[in-house]
Design an enzyme around this catalytic site. Structure first.
Site, short mmCIF file in Angstrom:
data_model
loop_
_atom_site.label_atom_id
_atom_site.label_comp_id
_atom_site.label_asym_id
_atom_site.label_seq_id
_atom_site.Cartn_x
_atom_site.Cartn_y
_atom_site.Cartn_z
N LYS A 112 90.87 -46.91 62.24
CA LYS A 112 91.39 -46.12 63.37
C LYS A 112 90.76 -46.55 64.69
CE LYS A 112 92.95 -42.19 60.77
NZ LYS A 112 92.76 -40.83 60.34
N LYS A 197 99.18 -47.20 53.24
CA LYS A 197 99.34 -45.80 52.83
C LYS A 197 100.48 -45.14 53.62
CE LYS A 197 96.68 -42.69 54.65
NZ LYS A 197 95.59 -41.82 55.10
N LYS A 200 100.98 -39.69 57.96
CA LYS A 200 101.79 -38.81 58.80
C LYS A 200 101.74 -39.16 60.28
CE LYS A 200 98.64 -35.07 57.85
NZ LYS A 200 97.31 -35.57 58.20
P1 TYM Z 1 94.88 -35.80 55.69
O1 TYM Z 1 95.33 -34.71 56.60
O2 TYM Z 1 95.06 -37.21 56.14
O3 TYM Z 1 95.61 -35.64 54.30
C1 TYM Z 1 95.61 -34.43 53.58
C2 TYM Z 1 95.54 -34.72 52.10
O4 TYM Z 1 96.64 -35.54 51.70
C3 TYM Z 1 96.16 -36.70 51.03
N1 TYM Z 1 97.03 -37.83 51.37
C4 TYM Z 1 97.62 -38.63 50.48
N2 TYM Z 1 97.60 -38.64 49.14
C5 TYM Z 1 98.34 -39.60 48.52
N3 TYM Z 1 99.08 -40.52 49.19
C6 TYM Z 1 99.11 -40.55 50.53
N4 TYM Z 1 99.87 -41.45 51.17
C7 TYM Z 1 98.36 -39.57 51.24
N5 TYM Z 1 98.19 -39.30 52.56
C8 TYM Z 1 97.35 -38.24 52.61
C9 TYM Z 1 94.73 -36.91 51.57
O5 TYM Z 1 93.97 -37.68 50.67
C10 TYM Z 1 94.27 -35.50 51.71
O6 TYM Z 1 93.78 -35.00 50.49
N6 TYM Z 1 89.92 -35.93 56.19
C11 TYM Z 1 91.03 -35.24 55.56
C12 TYM Z 1 91.10 -33.76 55.91
C13 TYM Z 1 89.87 -32.99 55.66
C14 TYM Z 1 89.40 -32.57 54.39
C15 TYM Z 1 88.22 -31.82 54.68
C16 TYM Z 1 89.85 -32.75 53.10
C17 TYM Z 1 89.00 -32.53 56.60
N7 TYM Z 1 88.02 -31.82 56.02
C18 TYM Z 1 87.47 -31.26 53.65
C19 TYM Z 1 89.09 -32.18 52.06
C20 TYM Z 1 87.93 -31.44 52.35
C21 TYM Z 1 92.32 -35.89 56.01
O7 TYM Z 1 92.37 -36.56 57.01
O8 TYM Z 1 93.38 -35.55 55.26
#
Ligand code: TYM
Length: 331
Positions: A112, A197, A200
């Site tokens: 990023k 990947k 979003k």
């Molecule tokens: P984020 O918002 O990018 O994604 C949310 C969740 O969706 C999963 N995910 C995917 N799984 C499979 N294939 C994909 N293409 C895909 N894109 C996203 C992510 O693995 C995630 O589980 N850092 C985290 C948010 C966060 C968090 C936390 C998660 C902040 N604090 C504490 C767990 C615990 C994030 O950016 O997720």
């Protein structure tokens, strides 16, 4: 009883990747006797260039979608991160536990930061410290399990390291959590670029299926998915990532096994049609329920308010004890 915590960042519309990799596991986890907390992690959305009104809109939409996907406020705690001060309070203590080097090694930071630099934007300091805030999200609740997609594995590893280090230095304070991933579709790939990947942030991307996409849009995106020049349908993720991704998605939607599903197809057309049908049917009830809930924002707000109250009650004593352990005077 294990405590479960996970979160989603309101940086864009939620995708099929978010649903299969994370949200669906959350709905399943909520059925267990464990205690589960799920969070719209809005502070994390400020780490990159953002429009305030859009972050507000997406935060509300993410919470509504999580309820539409099947989370029930009676069984889990759903809340917004910025409503509970303990996340930011604990994050500072963990910044005093983490090292600059270990944060610079995070793969997502490197990717990023390179992107932000390439586009002429500066890299926000919070992008570097982001995994520390994520660790605070998790550790503030003495979480045992973190259901996430594959891309979050490294961040949860860092969280474990910080918990162990803090406990060793200052006395036992945090539970050391572990990440859990779905068996299939832990990393759903972009339909146009199956080596990346499905994310979003690239809104309107032709290779990204959003949970709220109309069925016609889903069909169009799946039918145009990039496959491989070789015509056969076999499951070889490294060599044939496009087809493997479609088989993973189909397996996740239908409960099958990707390699076994491949045997049922001789060409890409039939496979894509079945994937499109399966995804449309999987997402249909979520879309319908989202429309109902979106028409009643008061209900969603009440759920979030109650959730923040419950979350605060758990996190406050944990974070207070970390403040005492690290050497800060009681007020
Ligand atoms: P984020 O918002 O990018 O994604 C949310 C969740 O969706 C999963 N995910 C995917 N799984 C499979 N294939 C994909 N293409 C895909 N894109 C996203 C992510 O693995 C995630 O589980 N850092 C985290 C948010 C966060 C968090 C936390 C998660 C902040 N604090 C504490 C767990 C615990 C994030 O950016 O997720």
């Amino acid at each position: 009883m294990t405590r479960i915590f996970s979160g989603v960042k309101p940086t864009g519309h939620l995708t099929l990747g978010n649903y299969l990799g994370a949200v669906r596991q959350w709905v399943a986890a909520e059925q267990e006797p464990d205690e589960a907390l799920f969070c719209v992690v809005d502070l994390h959305a400020l780490t990159v260039e953002h429009d305030p009104a859009r972050v507000r809109r997406l935060s509300r939409q993410a919470a509504t979608l999580l309820l539409a996907a099947g989370l029930t406020p009676e069984k889990c705690t759903l809340f917004v991160q910025s409503h509970v001060d303990e996340h930011a309070r604990l994050s500072y203590l963990l910044e005093c536990t983490a090292s600059d080097g270990e944060l610079r090694r995070m793969v997502q930071y490197k990717e990023k930061a390179a992107k932000a630099q390439g586009s002429g934007e500066g890299v926000r300091l919070s992008l570097l410290t982001y995994p520390v805030l994520m660790a605070a999200d998790i550790l503030a609740y003495r979480t045992g399990e973190v259901p996430v997609g594959e891309d979050q594995r490294q961040h949860v590893e860092l969280t474990r390291d910080l918990a162990v280090r803090f406990n060793q230095r200052y006395g036992y304070t945090f539970t050391v959590p572990k990440a859990t991933h779905p068996v299939v579709a832990a990393r759903v790939m972009d339909l146009q670029d199956p080596r990346s990947k499905m994310g979003k942030s690239g809104d309107a991307g032709p290779g990204v299926v959003f949970i709220l996409d109309e069925p016609e849009a889903v069909r169009k995106k799946v039918m145009r998915a990039v496959t491989d020049s070789d015509g056969g349908v076999v499951y070889e993720p490294a060599a044939r990532p496009g087809v493997a991704n479609l088989l993973d998605i189909l397996a996740a939607c239908t409960g099958g096994e990707p390699a076994a599903l491949a045997d049922g197809y001789t060409g890409y057309g039939a496979l894509k049609r079945d994937v499109a049908d399966a995804v449309v049917e999987l997402l249909r009830p979520v879309r319908v329920r989202h429309a109902e809930l979106a028409a009643d924002p008061g209900t969603v707000e009440a759920v979030l308010r109650a959730g923040a109250g419950r979350a605060r009650a758990i996190a406050r004593p944990v974070v207070d004890s970390a403040y005492r352990a690290i050497g800060l005077l009681e007020p």
